[in-house]
Scaffold this motif. Structure first.
Motif, PDB file in Angstrom:
ATOM      1  N   ILE A 135     -22.585  45.353 -18.669  1.00  0.00           N
ATOM      2  CA  ILE A 135     -21.532  45.165 -17.660  1.00  0.00           C
ATOM      3  C   ILE A 135     -20.168  45.102 -18.339  1.00  0.00           C
ATOM      4  N   ILE A 136     -20.084  44.400 -19.457  1.00  0.00           N
ATOM      5  CA  ILE A 136     -18.824  44.284 -20.199  1.00  0.00           C
ATOM      6  C   ILE A 136     -18.348  45.655 -20.650  1.00  0.00           C
ATOM      7  N   LYS A 137     -19.242  46.493 -21.144  1.00  0.00           N
ATOM      8  CA  LYS A 137     -18.854  47.846 -21.554  1.00  0.00           C
ATOM      9  C   LYS A 137     -18.275  48.632 -20.388  1.00  0.00           C
ATOM     10  N   HIS A 138     -18.900  48.515 -19.234  1.00  0.00           N
ATOM     11  CA  HIS A 138     -18.413  49.207 -18.042  1.00  0.00           C
ATOM     12  C   HIS A 138     -16.995  48.748 -17.687  1.00  0.00           C
ATOM     13  N   GLU A 139     -16.790  47.437 -17.681  1.00  0.00           N
ATOM     14  CA  GLU A 139     -15.473  46.902 -17.317  1.00  0.00           C
ATOM     15  C   GLU A 139     -14.427  47.225 -18.380  1.00  0.00           C
ATOM     16  N   TYR A 176     -10.678  48.921 -18.255  1.00  0.00           N
ATOM     17  CA  TYR A 176      -9.573  48.231 -18.921  1.00  0.00           C
ATOM     18  C   TYR A 176      -8.796  49.169 -19.852  1.00  0.00           C
ATOM     19  N   HIS A 177      -9.490  49.781 -20.787  1.00  0.00           N
ATOM     20  CA  HIS A 177      -8.800  50.590 -21.799  1.00  0.00           C
ATOM     21  C   HIS A 177      -8.180  51.844 -21.192  1.00  0.00           C
ATOM     22  N   LEU A 178      -8.863  52.492 -20.259  1.00  0.00           N
ATOM     23  CA  LEU A 178      -8.298  53.683 -19.628  1.00  0.00           C
ATOM     24  C   LEU A 178      -7.077  53.347 -18.779  1.00  0.00           C
ATOM     25  N   HIS A 179      -7.121  52.223 -18.073  1.00  0.00           N
ATOM     26  CA  HIS A 179      -5.975  51.824 -17.256  1.00  0.00           C
ATOM     27  C   HIS A 179      -4.752  51.541 -18.119  1.00  0.00           C
ATOM     28  N   LEU A 180      -4.951  50.856 -19.229  1.00  0.00           N
ATOM     29  CA  LEU A 180      -3.822  50.542 -20.110  1.00  0.00           C
ATOM     30  C   LEU A 180      -3.266  51.795 -20.793  1.00  0.00           C
ATOM     31  N   PHE A 214     -15.235  50.361 -28.721  1.00  0.00           N
ATOM     32  CA  PHE A 214     -14.050  51.122 -28.337  1.00  0.00           C
ATOM     33  C   PHE A 214     -13.031  51.257 -29.468  1.00  0.00           C
ATOM     34  N   LYS A 215     -13.186  50.458 -30.536  1.00  0.00           N
ATOM     35  CA  LYS A 215     -12.236  50.441 -31.663  1.00  0.00           C
ATOM     36  C   LYS A 215     -10.829  50.062 -31.201  1.00  0.00           C
TER      37      LYS A 215
END
Length: 152
Positions: free
Chosen positions: A64-68, A72-76, A18-19
Motif C-alpha cells: 500500500i505504501i508503494k502505491h501511495e 506522491y512522487h509523481l505529483h511533486l 524510488f531513490k
C-alpha cells in the motif's frame, strides 16, 4: 506498529524503491473504510488504514505504501499521478506496486457469513445469495417459476 514506526518505514521504502526522499508525514488513519491508504494532495501526507496491518500484516502495508508513494512522487514532479495516467501505471509496474489492495475480511461485505440457497421449483435453477430473497415477490430469472429456500 505506531505512527513513528510507519514514518520510518515509508521513508525507507521511498529511498530503496524510488531513490527519492519522502519529506512529509505518514500516519495511520482509523477512519479510512474503503481504501488501504490515501495520498493527500494539499498537504502531501500519506495516510494508511490500520486495519490492513492488523489483518494482513506488514507485507500488505508495504504494498500500500508503494502505491501511495507513486502518487506522491509523481505529483511533486508535476507528472500524471492519477490512476488512469500512463506515468502512474509505468511507475507502479517499475516498483512493483499493486493496483488494488486485498479486501478486508472484517468489512461489512464479508462479515455476515450467512449464505442463502434458493431453487426454482419448475426448472431446478439454483441461486446462492448473501441476502434473503422474498420468495413471494421474486421469481426464477430463467423460467419465471416460483423459488423455494433450500438452505441457509
Amino acid at each position: 506498529m505506531d505512527n513513528q514506526q510507519l514514518q520510518v518505514l515509508v521513508e525507507k521504502i521511498s529511498l530503496t524503491s524510488f531513490k527519492k526522499v519522502f519529506a512529509h508525514t505518514a500516519s495511520f488513519n482509523p477512519r479510512l473504510r474503503t481504501t488501504g491508504g490515501r495520498y493527500l494532495l494539499h498537504t502531501h501526507n500519506i495516510e494508511i488504514n490500520p486495519k490492513y496491518y492488523n489483518e494482513h500484516g506488514i507485507e500488505e502495508v508495504k504494498r500500500i505504501i508503494k502505491h501511495e508513494l507513486c502518487h506522491y512522487h509523481l505529483h511533486l514532479e508535476g507528472k500524471g499521478y492519477k490512476h488512469r495516467d500512463k506515468d502512474f501505471k509505468d511507475l507502479m509496474s517499475a516498483v512493483g506496486a499493486p493496483r488494488f489492495c486485498q479486501p478486508l475480511l472484517s468489512s461489512k461485505k464479508y462479515s455476515n457469513g450467512k449464505r442463502y440457497m434458493y431453487q426454482c421449483l419448475r426448472c431446478g435453477q439454483r441461486y446462492d445469495r448473501h441476502r434473503k430473497v422474498d420468495t413471494a415477490k421474486y421469481v426464477c430469472g430463467r423460467c419465471k417459476g416460483k423459488l423455494k429456500k433450500v438452505s441457509e
